[in-house]
Design an enzyme around this catalytic site. Structure first.
Site, PDB file in Angstrom:
ATOM      1  CE  LYS A  79     -33.390 -19.268 -22.821  1.00 55.12           C
ATOM      2  NZ  LYS A  79     -33.917 -19.320 -24.207  1.00 55.12           N
ATOM      3  CB  SER A 154     -34.863 -15.581 -25.372  1.00 55.76           C
ATOM      4  OG  SER A 154     -34.955 -16.985 -25.551  1.00 55.76           O
ATOM      5  CB  SER A 178     -34.275 -18.196 -28.378  1.00 57.63           C
ATOM      6  OG  SER A 178     -35.091 -17.062 -28.304  1.00 57.63           O
TER       7      SER A 178
END
Ligand code: GLN
Length: 486
Positions: A79, A154, A178
């Protein structure tokens, strides 16, 4: 099955037997990324040279007879809020659009040391603020199960990439859901460990009392493998827990006879999609069939979760994001003639709307005269939420809930209404407020063919119980084996 759709443990097997080389696997995955990326937009940066270099290195050390690490040769996505030396880290924001970190964070370094091959940096909501991956300054991510839908956020890039086979597993961060939400909406296993279980050194902070690092994987066995590498004390992170790490593979036993599962009544409320509710009831039946005992429990302060979270998370974010001043690092406005206007212009141009909304909210709740009414009050309510869980875990092994009231929704459907977006996390947020481990796993599909996820919540440091129950459930079901057709 195509190589790119296989799990880490399946690929490890092929690599160990010499049926494929890491270089071959990496080539395949990179060309699959090339074929699918236009549709998905899961990556912010793809790193083919770094990946091939690493893959070749592992092939060589394997040929030299060296014992391979736990993730040797496995393509991983990171990420984009994890610092990675040698490639840019944007956090989904224009303000860090060209930022290259001088070092890699602990969790990333542990994955690389275990032999993981990083194929790129994954798209995400700006500063991890969002539930749909639509706040990224680099554009939205599409759900591989239906390209007109959001993947969840997210960590939406992480979920879309793993589900579509662009990498075998990925890292995510979870401040209010998330990891678990996008995992659920993309048919993956998403593990948010206990607060402090995994180091956050070198992960860009959003809300420090809530942020936690964890993996998104195709099944529970892979989740255990990834967690094994990620977990453990790190002297560089003052919130990291200095406690022994269990051998998670030993939890992968399909036996939950006599285990007690609490089903909180507050999580089965009006407004929940009937298909989601039906999938939960079916999952409960399956677990009962395996010998577990399910009973209704109550977490009476559940409803306070969302407001408490949006006070604490925004307060902490407003403080954490103060460092992006246009001077120390990141985007800088070129026209400003003096200091204050340099700050103002750089931040105005560098941050997106959602981030600004949170900074304003957070600054407000921390300001003199409001601190006691909001921040302090929210801290007290947080304690009550935590105590609810402690009470239930006196008599139960795990708690089972849905991850999200609905399956994936249409792109743009909630972007005009922040409150509606904030409510997407009602089932995941309290786990962060309580600092507990939570895992989402595939448990069904809607008529329209969209994945549904269930959440298992454990007491502090009880990741093993989640893995064991998840594994038992997985052995009895086939949901996790479905792959999207792109
Ligand atoms: N959706 C929540 C938020 O926007 C949680 C995000 C997260 O876990 N990073 O704050």
């Amino acid at each position: 099955m195509d190589l790119h759709h296989q799990t880490i443990h399946e690929l490890r097997n092929l690599l160990d037997k010499g049926e494929i080389s890491s270089e071959e696997l990496t080539q395949k995955v990179l060309s699959h990324i090339e074929q699918t990326e236009k549709q998905l937009h899961a990556f912010i940066t793809i790193t083919p040279e770094l990946a091939l270099e690493a893959a070749k290195r592992f092939d060589q050390s394997r040929q030299a007879g060296k014992k391979p690490g736990a993730l040797a040769g496995i393509p991983l996505g990171i990420k984009d809020n994890f610092l990675t030396k040698g490639s840019r880290t944007t956090c989904g924001s224009k303000i860090l659009g060209n930022y290259i970190a001088p070092y890699s964070g602990t969790s990333t370094q542990r994955l690389l040391d275990a032999g993981g091959v990083m194929v790129g940096k994954l798209n995400m909501d700006e500063f991890a603020m969002g539930s749909s991956n639509e706040t990224s300054a680099f554009g939205e991510v599409h759900n591989p199960w239906d390209l007109e839908l959001i993947p969840g956020g997210s960590s939406g890039g992480s979920a879309a990439a793993v589900a579509a086979g662009q990498c075998s597993a990925a890292t995510g961060t979870d401040t209010g859901g998330s990891i678990r939400l996008p995992a659920a909406l993309c048919n993956l296993v998403g593990m948010k460990p206990t607060y402090g279980r995994v180091s956050r050194y070198g992960v860009i902070a959003f809300a420090s009392s809530l942020d936690q690092v964890g993996p998104l994987t195709k099944d529970v066995t892979d989740a255990a493998l990834m967690l094994q590498v990620l977990a453990g004390h790190d002297p560089l992170d003052s919130t990291s827990l200095d406690v022994p790490v269990p051998h998670y593979a030993q939890s992968l036993v399909p036996d939950v006879k006599g285990w007690k599962i609490g089903i909180p009544k507050e999580y089965f409320v009006a407004g929940m999609d009937p298909e989601v509710e039906a999938a939960m009831l079916q999952a409960i039946k399956t677990l009962e069939g395996l010998g577990a005992q399910c009973g209704e429990v109550s977490l009476p302060h559940t409803d306070y979760g969302v407001p408490v979270y949006y006070i604490l998370a925004t307060a902490e974010a407003s403080s954490n994001l103060a460092r992006y001043d246009g001077i120390r690092y990141g985007y800088r406005n070129k026209e400003a003639k003096e200091l204050i206007s340099l700050y103002e212009k750089s931040r105005t141009e560098g941050f997106g709307d959602e981030v600004k909304r949170r900074i304003m909210l957070g600054t407000y709740v921390l300001s003199a005269g409001y601190y006691d009414a909001y921040y302090l009050k929210a801290q007290k309510a947080r304690t009550l939420i935590r105590q609810d869980f402690t009470q239930v875990f006196k008599n139960y092994d795990v708690i089972l809930t849905p991850v999200s009231p609905t399956a994936a929704w249409k792109l743009k459907e909630k972007t005009g209404d922040p409150l509606k977006m904030y409510l997407s996390d009602i089932f995941t947020i309290n786990v962060n407020l309580a600092g507990l481990p939570g895992m989402s796993l595939p448990c069904g599909f809607t008529q329209g063919g969209l994945p549904i996820g269930m959440q298992l919540i454990g007491d502090s440091l009880q990741e093993e119980k989640l893995l064991r129950m998840g594994y038992a459930y997985e052995q009895a079901t086939e949901w996790h084996k479905r792959r999207p057709k792109l």
